[in-house]
Design a protein around this motif. Structure first.
Motif, PDB file in Angstrom:
ATOM      1  N   GLY A 254      -1.520  -8.669 -13.495  1.00 47.05           N
ATOM      2  CA  GLY A 254      -2.419  -8.292 -14.588  1.00 47.05           C
ATOM      3  C   GLY A 254      -1.732  -8.162 -15.938  1.00 47.05           C
ATOM      4  N   VAL A 255      -0.497  -8.598 -16.023  1.00 46.10           N
ATOM      5  CA  VAL A 255       0.276  -8.366 -17.252  1.00 46.10           C
ATOM      6  C   VAL A 255       0.407  -9.652 -18.050  1.00 46.10           C
ATOM      7  N   ASP A 256       0.250  -9.530 -19.350  1.00 46.92           N
ATOM      8  CA  ASP A 256       0.541 -10.650 -20.233  1.00 46.92           C
ATOM      9  C   ASP A 256       1.606 -10.241 -21.226  1.00 46.92           C
ATOM     10  N   LEU A 257       2.705 -10.939 -21.215  1.00 46.79           N
ATOM     11  CA  LEU A 257       3.749 -10.749 -22.220  1.00 46.79           C
ATOM     12  C   LEU A 257       4.002 -12.124 -22.832  1.00 46.79           C
ATOM     13  N   PRO A 258       4.399 -12.172 -24.094  1.00 43.80           N
ATOM     14  CA  PRO A 258       4.632 -13.486 -24.700  1.00 43.80           C
ATOM     15  C   PRO A 258       5.666 -14.278 -23.898  1.00 43.80           C
ATOM     16  N   GLY A 259       5.294 -15.503 -23.556  1.00 39.63           N
ATOM     17  CA  GLY A 259       6.234 -16.397 -22.872  1.00 39.63           C
ATOM     18  C   GLY A 259       6.480 -16.058 -21.410  1.00 39.63           C
TER      19      GLY A 259
ATOM     20  N   PRO B  36       9.050  -8.089  -4.795  1.00 44.57           N
ATOM     21  CA  PRO B  36       8.838  -7.696  -6.190  1.00 44.57           C
ATOM     22  C   PRO B  36       9.030  -6.195  -6.421  1.00 44.57           C
ATOM     23  N   THR B  37       9.506  -5.886  -7.605  1.00 46.32           N
ATOM     24  CA  THR B  37       9.480  -4.497  -8.058  1.00 46.32           C
ATOM     25  C   THR B  37       8.158  -4.288  -8.794  1.00 46.32           C
ATOM     26  N   ASP B  38       7.741  -3.051  -8.903  1.00 42.99           N
ATOM     27  CA  ASP B  38       6.493  -2.729  -9.601  1.00 42.99           C
ATOM     28  C   ASP B  38       6.495  -1.216  -9.821  1.00 42.99           C
ATOM     29  N   ALA B  39       5.314  -0.660 -10.014  1.00 37.95           N
ATOM     30  CA  ALA B  39       5.214   0.759 -10.333  1.00 37.95           C
ATOM     31  C   ALA B  39       5.495   1.617  -9.104  1.00 37.95           C
ATOM     32  N   VAL B  40       6.564   2.356  -9.128  1.00 37.53           N
ATOM     33  CA  VAL B  40       6.849   3.352  -8.103  1.00 37.53           C
ATOM     34  C   VAL B  40       7.120   4.675  -8.829  1.00 37.53           C
ATOM     35  N   ARG B  41       6.489   5.717  -8.344  1.00 38.63           N
ATOM     36  CA  ARG B  41       6.526   7.057  -8.945  1.00 38.63           C
ATOM     37  C   ARG B  41       7.485   7.178 -10.133  1.00 38.63           C
ATOM     38  N   GLY B  42       6.933   7.270 -11.323  1.00 40.12           N
ATOM     39  CA  GLY B  42       7.734   7.335 -12.541  1.00 40.12           C
ATOM     40  C   GLY B  42       7.693   6.030 -13.310  1.00 40.12           C
TER      41      GLY B  42
ATOM     42  N   PRO C  34      -4.464   5.075 -22.895  1.00 36.25           N
ATOM     43  CA  PRO C  34      -5.387   4.337 -23.763  1.00 36.25           C
ATOM     44  C   PRO C  34      -5.560   2.912 -23.222  1.00 36.25           C
ATOM     45  N   SER C  35      -6.789   2.441 -23.199  1.00 35.62           N
ATOM     46  CA  SER C  35      -7.068   1.137 -22.570  1.00 35.62           C
ATOM     47  C   SER C  35      -6.225  -0.008 -23.119  1.00 35.62           C
ATOM     48  N   PRO C  36      -5.978  -0.070 -24.447  1.00 33.36           N
ATOM     49  CA  PRO C  36      -5.154  -1.191 -24.915  1.00 33.36           C
ATOM     50  C   PRO C  36      -3.755  -1.204 -24.291  1.00 33.36           C
ATOM     51  N   ALA C  37      -3.308  -0.059 -23.769  1.00 32.75           N
ATOM     52  CA  ALA C  37      -1.946   0.030 -23.235  1.00 32.75           C
ATOM     53  C   ALA C  37      -1.880  -0.163 -21.726  1.00 32.75           C
ATOM     54  N   VAL C  38      -3.024  -0.290 -21.072  1.00 30.22           N
ATOM     55  CA  VAL C  38      -3.033  -0.372 -19.606  1.00 30.22           C
ATOM     56  C   VAL C  38      -3.797  -1.621 -19.178  1.00 30.22           C
ATOM     57  N   ALA C  39      -3.141  -2.466 -18.374  1.00 31.88           N
ATOM     58  CA  ALA C  39      -3.829  -3.644 -17.859  1.00 31.88           C
ATOM     59  C   ALA C  39      -5.081  -3.202 -17.130  1.00 31.88           C
TER      60      ALA C  39
ATOM     61  N   TYR D  55       8.344 -12.627  -7.172  1.00 25.27           N
ATOM     62  CA  TYR D  55       7.024 -12.843  -7.765  1.00 25.27           C
ATOM     63  C   TYR D  55       6.678 -11.669  -8.658  1.00 25.27           C
ATOM     64  N   HIS D  56       5.609 -11.848  -9.413  1.00 28.51           N
ATOM     65  CA  HIS D  56       5.013 -10.695 -10.090  1.00 28.51           C
ATOM     66  C   HIS D  56       3.881 -10.182  -9.216  1.00 28.51           C
ATOM     67  N   GLN D  57       3.934  -8.913  -8.876  1.00 27.44           N
ATOM     68  CA  GLN D  57       2.750  -8.282  -8.324  1.00 27.44           C
ATOM     69  C   GLN D  57       1.906  -7.795  -9.508  1.00 27.44           C
ATOM     70  N   LEU D  58       1.012  -6.838  -9.292  1.00 27.36           N
ATOM     71  CA  LEU D  58       0.003  -6.509 -10.312  1.00 27.36           C
ATOM     72  C   LEU D  58       0.605  -6.168 -11.676  1.00 27.36           C
ATOM     73  N   LEU D  59       1.644  -5.329 -11.693  1.00 27.83           N
ATOM     74  CA  LEU D  59       2.154  -4.828 -12.980  1.00 27.83           C
ATOM     75  C   LEU D  59       3.640  -5.105 -13.172  1.00 27.83           C
ATOM     76  N   THR D  60       4.232  -5.909 -12.318  1.00 29.91           N
ATOM     77  CA  THR D  60       5.687  -6.071 -12.279  1.00 29.91           C
ATOM     78  C   THR D  60       6.369  -6.187 -13.655  1.00 29.91           C
ATOM     79  N   PRO D  61       5.986  -7.142 -14.495  1.00 25.02           N
ATOM     80  CA  PRO D  61       6.764  -7.313 -15.727  1.00 25.02           C
ATOM     81  C   PRO D  61       6.554  -6.181 -16.732  1.00 25.02           C
ATOM     82  N   ALA D  62       5.497  -5.393 -16.573  1.00 22.38           N
ATOM     83  CA  ALA D  62       5.200  -4.338 -17.553  1.00 22.38           C
ATOM     84  C   ALA D  62       6.077  -3.108 -17.364  1.00 22.38           C
ATOM     85  N   ILE D  63       6.623  -2.929 -16.175  1.00 21.44           N
ATOM     86  CA  ILE D  63       7.284  -1.657 -15.883  1.00 21.44           C
ATOM     87  C   ILE D  63       8.480  -1.393 -16.803  1.00 21.44           C
ATOM     88  N   PRO D  64       9.384  -2.379 -17.032  1.00 20.31           N
ATOM     89  CA  PRO D  64      10.515  -2.068 -17.911  1.00 20.31           C
ATOM     90  C   PRO D  64      10.097  -1.819 -19.369  1.00 20.31           C
ATOM     91  N   THR D  65       8.916  -2.288 -19.762  1.00 18.95           N
ATOM     92  CA  THR D  65       8.481  -1.990 -21.138  1.00 18.95           C
ATOM     93  C   THR D  65       8.200  -0.496 -21.298  1.00 18.95           C
TER      94      THR D  65
END
Lengths: 156, 774
Positions: B88-93, B363-369, B468-473, B325-335
């Motif tokens: 569910g994440v979009d990052l440039p490129g 894949p890594t993704d959101a884990v507590r924290g 805030p919705s703009p900040a959450v996929a 792979y990317h699961q639902l939020l994988t690339p967003a976590i380090p941001t």
């Protein structure tokens, strides 16, 4: 090939033809239909499947149902009295917030019962030692320790 | 109607009320997904790759299919029309590899599904899975993110030979000038190792397809029932409104169930294909191999300061191990790590870079924290390293750099807006609790005896109440419905999906206070998409702060309606609602909430501009995140002979805003700390160079145990959040985020007389023994 076994669970007799490889936890959950005891790892490391067999807490994922032939088993469903009155260990867990997601709880309750059966007034260290074979990922164990302490106090 | 004195019920919010969800759990009568048994149900077992990288030459399912009791065997070809797993994440490129639910020609990680077997029971399904013969052409794998970046490394995805999924950069202020003018610059490479979420209940689902109605009933152990429904319906080409997704009792999530997995779509597909209910329950071994993991950072930190300890700039380069792979939020976590990098400090010049790297791992993704523990660990370690460099007390340097209370709302260099806080006050409280000055004296004395005694501090902040919705996929709002039944009983439908957090209790506390009704008259329902209005779910410490606020607003709507009905029944325009009654301010006459509810449904007479019934639904969009914070201090001693760490005392003071139920808050903090200590001392998902998970069972992967956890002394300060009317901030992740740096700082402090400045986590006896004996 099956073998016939008879097991008393929570005071009620059960008799079935089972495969020799059937694990006791699957017998309890799938055949006897008592789904209170859980499966967390299938390797006897987490303790979610802990039940009492002939008075001893055991991890029922590493015991075959045929090994329990003739045994008396107590599961979490057998802790409260028939009237619905909760066991003091159940009360302890409820009052002290000894559970969150509840998945490890049936095993924790059964092992806590054994701790108090063996030692009615354990120290914190003794409680922690007794709980050490059961994993909980929610509570950090502190409220479980308090729950066992509360149950011990209620038994005095 | 009566004029008797109204006794206001005792306030529920703030009380240590025992949980209303517990009776079913302590009696073994709660229904988790594996407890669901539908008639005619079959069991699925996945056939998984033993290799991290391999081409699939052929798959022979004939022996498996021939086994008595086996109904069907499917491979990727059969499921080619099922949509790919969603990111569910979009990052440039951002490079997004297509993630089919079953591998067809190539596997990318150990545990990758290559076939699925369906049989009459789980034993036969497991037997049959073993009979599926797969011919692999094994390829070279890469499991370490830095090795994956090296020239000539095996390509995880052949189309992207550099293994880079994305890069990301963020700057704030003027970091170059800050570093050029600094008196001192400290640098440290730090690893936040991969950790496994390990809820005690693994994943699992039951799908039941009803062809005549084009309807799916789907039980799955998830934190996000509605989002999972939308995504799964999309993957399967089903109609969302006919897809009923139920999260039954969920045995822990911790972020790993904030996802939609291939197996869920596979199981739904099979049910449609066979027209029978299908159950799949993940084994613990599968959970280790195929459920998302957390962290996986190699971070390069730099901190610049003046000689007096004033921090002037912070830099971090994050190498994020994304997995295959990317699961639902994988690339967003380090941001999130980038957002959190300044911690509680007034540091205006920052520079962050992320390199997201593919590896042949799960894949890594959101884990507590989720991203915040890594950042907090980094900044809190860097502050200690800076203090050591400047020969300052680590407490003093923190006081010097805290954002001050008069600076709130505080705009950070990373673009956040901290809502409220008094960091120094909270820190003082923790220092007083542990007796910091005396403890330092005792430490000095112990050091003279040659003992390795450490005092570790973490003053952490976090980003909660996502958000805030703009900040959450997929949106960050939340919903609630309050239905007052004709009898005056109250049913709450919340869009969050609690799985241990206890909102069936805390939400009833809020509603009980607002409506003046006994807590036993209130029922909180969640997790069934056919009962509850659309919601987002439980994650990111959002349940109470966002979901609770939606509930609060719906309760205000109900109260407004109640006053309208009360005014009509009392025939007065001057009416207040208090203590479960509408009271005529002029005459003192009153009418009870229950009587009003009955009147609203009987509708003999209806107030002007009103309609029958007593129901309100609200969707709430938060204007900001919330920012809990706190101070954790750990007193430890390291055994010189064995490298074993003993925790002597653990003091935590957390400020999470207002507290609805202190007992539940403590539970969240204790549990969170068991995670943070686990990361610091014990837990590590270790992959070898061929991509095999070495620590793939509880035998090898060490979780906190009753005997390894210390007694935690916990207290609070309270700066209510202005972001929501409840003034709450969130507590689900605080313990995890605050504890890790306190533990590591304590151990490094203990070893500092030996010249040790850093050891990477987990701080196992072996590593510490080596550091001691260097």
């Amino acid at each position: 090939m099956t073998q016939s076994i008879s097991v008393t669970i929570n005071g009620k007799p059960y008799a079935h033809e089972v495969e020799p490889r059937l694990l006791l936890i699957h017998y309890i959950r799938e055949v006897a239909g008592l789904t209170g005891s859980h499966i967390g790892c299938e390797t006897s490391l987490c303790g979610a499947c802990t039940v009492e067999v002939n008075g001893r807490a055991i991890k029922s994922c590493t015991m075959f149902a045929v090994q329990a032939d003739g045994a008396s088993v107590i599961t979490v469903e057998g802790l409260a009295e028939a009237s619905g009155k909760l066991h003091r260990i159940q009360e302890g867990f409820w009052n002290e917030h000894g559970l969150q997601c509840g998945f490890c709880t049936p095993g924790m309750l059964m092992v806590s019962k054994q701790i108090l059966d063996r030692n009615p007034s354990p120290t914190e260290e003794e409680i922690r030692e007794g709980l050490d074979g059961n994993l909980c990922r929610c509570t950090g164990y502190q409220h479980i320790v308090k729950a066992v302490q509360a149950a011990a106090k209620a038994g005095v | 109607m009566s004029t008797t004195t109204i006794t206001r019920p005792e306030k529920l919010v703030g009380k240590r009320i025992r949980r209303r969800e517990d009776p079913r759990m302590i009696t073994g009568t709660a229904t988790y997904v594996d407890d669901i048994k539908l008639s005619n149900m079959l069991y699925a077992a996945m056939v998984r790759s033993p290799h991290a990288a391999a081409n699939i030459r052929s798959i022979d399912t004939s022996k498996a299919a021939a086994l008595p009791g086996v109904t069907a065997v499917y491979t990727g070809v059969d499921l080619k029309d099922v949509g790919g797993v969603v990111c569910g994440v979009d990052l440039p490129g951002l490079r997004k590899p297509h993630h089919t639910v079953i591998a067809t020609d190539r596997v990318y990680l150990v545990g990758h599904t290559v076939a699925v077997v369906v049989a009459s029971d789980r034993y036969v399904a497991a037997d049959a899975a073993d009979l599926v013969e797969v011919d692999y052409d094994v390829l070279q794998a890469v499991a370490d993110p830095e090795k994956a970046l090296a020239p000539g490394a095996p390509a995880v995805h052949p189309q992207w030979p550099d293994n880079i999924a994305f890069t990301f950069e963020q700057k704030g202020g003027d970091v170059d000038t800050a570093f050029a003018q600094a008196d001192v610059i400290c640098k440290q490479r730090m690893i936040s190792q991969r950790m496994v979420a390990n809820p005690m209940e693994t994943r699992g689902c039951v799908a039941s397809w009803h062809a005549a109605d084009r309807a799916m009933t789907f039980y799955t152990s998830t934190q996000i029932p509605h989002l999972a429904r939308t995504i799964l319906a999309g993957m399967l080409g089903l109609e969302e409104n006919r897809f009923r997704l139920i999260a039954p009792e969920v045995g822990g999530g911790f972020g790993c169930k904030l996802n939609v997995y291939a197996e869920e779509a596979i199981v739904a597909f099979i049910s449609m294909k066979l027209g029978r209910p299908i159950k799949w329950i993940e084994s613990r071994r599968e959970n280790f191999l195929t459920t998302i993991q957390g962290r996986g950072h190699v971070d390069y930190w730099e901190i610049a300061a003046k000689r007096d300890g004033t921090i002037v700039g912070i830099k971090v380069k994050i190498i994020q191990d994304l997995g295959a792979y990317h699961q639902l939020l994988t690339p967003a976590i380090p941001t999130l790590s980038v957002l959190m990098m300044p911690g509680l400090y007034d540091a205006h010049n920052i520079h962050a870079e992320i390199v997201g790297v593919f590896t042949n791992c799960v894949p890594t993704d959101a884990v507590r924290g989720a991203g915040r523990p890594e950042a907090t660990y980094g900044i809190e370690r860097m502050v200690d390293i800076l203090a050591a460099e400047l020969k300052m007390d680590p407490a003093e340097i923190r006081f010097k750099n805290f954002v001050r209370p008069d600076q709130f709302p505080f705009a950070t260099a990373t673009g956040l807006n901290y809502d409220s806080g008094d960091y120094a006050n909270t820190f003082h409280k923790a220092l007083d609790m542990i007796g910091y000055k005396r403890l330092r004296e005792e430490q000095a004395a112990a050091r003279k005896e040659g003992r390795l005694v450490g005092i570790g501090i973490s003053t952490y902040g976090e980003i909660c109440a996502m958000g805030p919705s703009p900040a959450v996929a997929a949106g960050g709002w939340e919903s609630a419905t309050v239905k007052v039944e004709p009898s005056g009983k109250v049913t709450i439908l919340t869009g969050i999906s609690p799985h241990g957090q206890g909102e069936e209790t805390t939400f009833a506390q809020v509603a009980g206070d607002e409506l003046g009704v006994p807590i036993d008259d209130i029922l909180v329902l969640h997790g069934d998409t056919s009962i509850v209005q659309y919601g987002i779910g439980t994650f990111g410490s959002r349940g109470t702060a966002v979901g609770g606020t939606a509930l609060y607003l719906a309760l205000q709507d109900i109260k407004e309606k109640v006053v309208r009905w009360g005014s009509m029944l009392l025939d007065s325009s001057d009416v207040r609602f208090d203590g479960g009654h509408c009271i005529d301010n002029a005459t003192g006459k009153s009418v009870s909430f229950q009587t009003i509810a009955a009147a609203a449904y009987r509708a003999m007479k209806i107030p002007a501009h009103s309609e029958p019934g007593l129901v309100a639904t609200r969707f709430w969009e938060p204007g900001n995140f919330t920012y809990p914070f706190g101070a954790h201090i750990i007193h430890s001693e390291v055994d010189r002979e064995t490298g074993q760490v003993a925790i002597k005392r653990y003091v935590m003071v957390d400020d999470i805003g207002n507290i609805l139920n202190p007992m539940l808050v403590d539970g969240q903090l204790h549990g969170g700390a068991s995670w943070g200590l686990g990361q610091a001392l014990w837990e590590h998902a270790i992959y070898d160079d061929t991509g095999q998970l070495v620590t793939g069972e509880f035998m090898d992967y060490a979780l906190a145990r009753a005997r390894t956890m210390p007694w935690i002394e916990s207290d609070h300060t309270c700066t209510p959040s202005p972001v929501n009317p409840l003034g709450v901030k969130g507590v689900g992740e605080a313990g995890t985020i605050g504890s890790t740096p306190a533990m590591v700082n304590s151990v490094i402090d203990a070893l500092s007389p030996l010249g040790v400045t850093h050891v990477d986590m987990p701080l196992t006896p072996e590593k510490l023994w080596k550091a001691i004996n260097q």
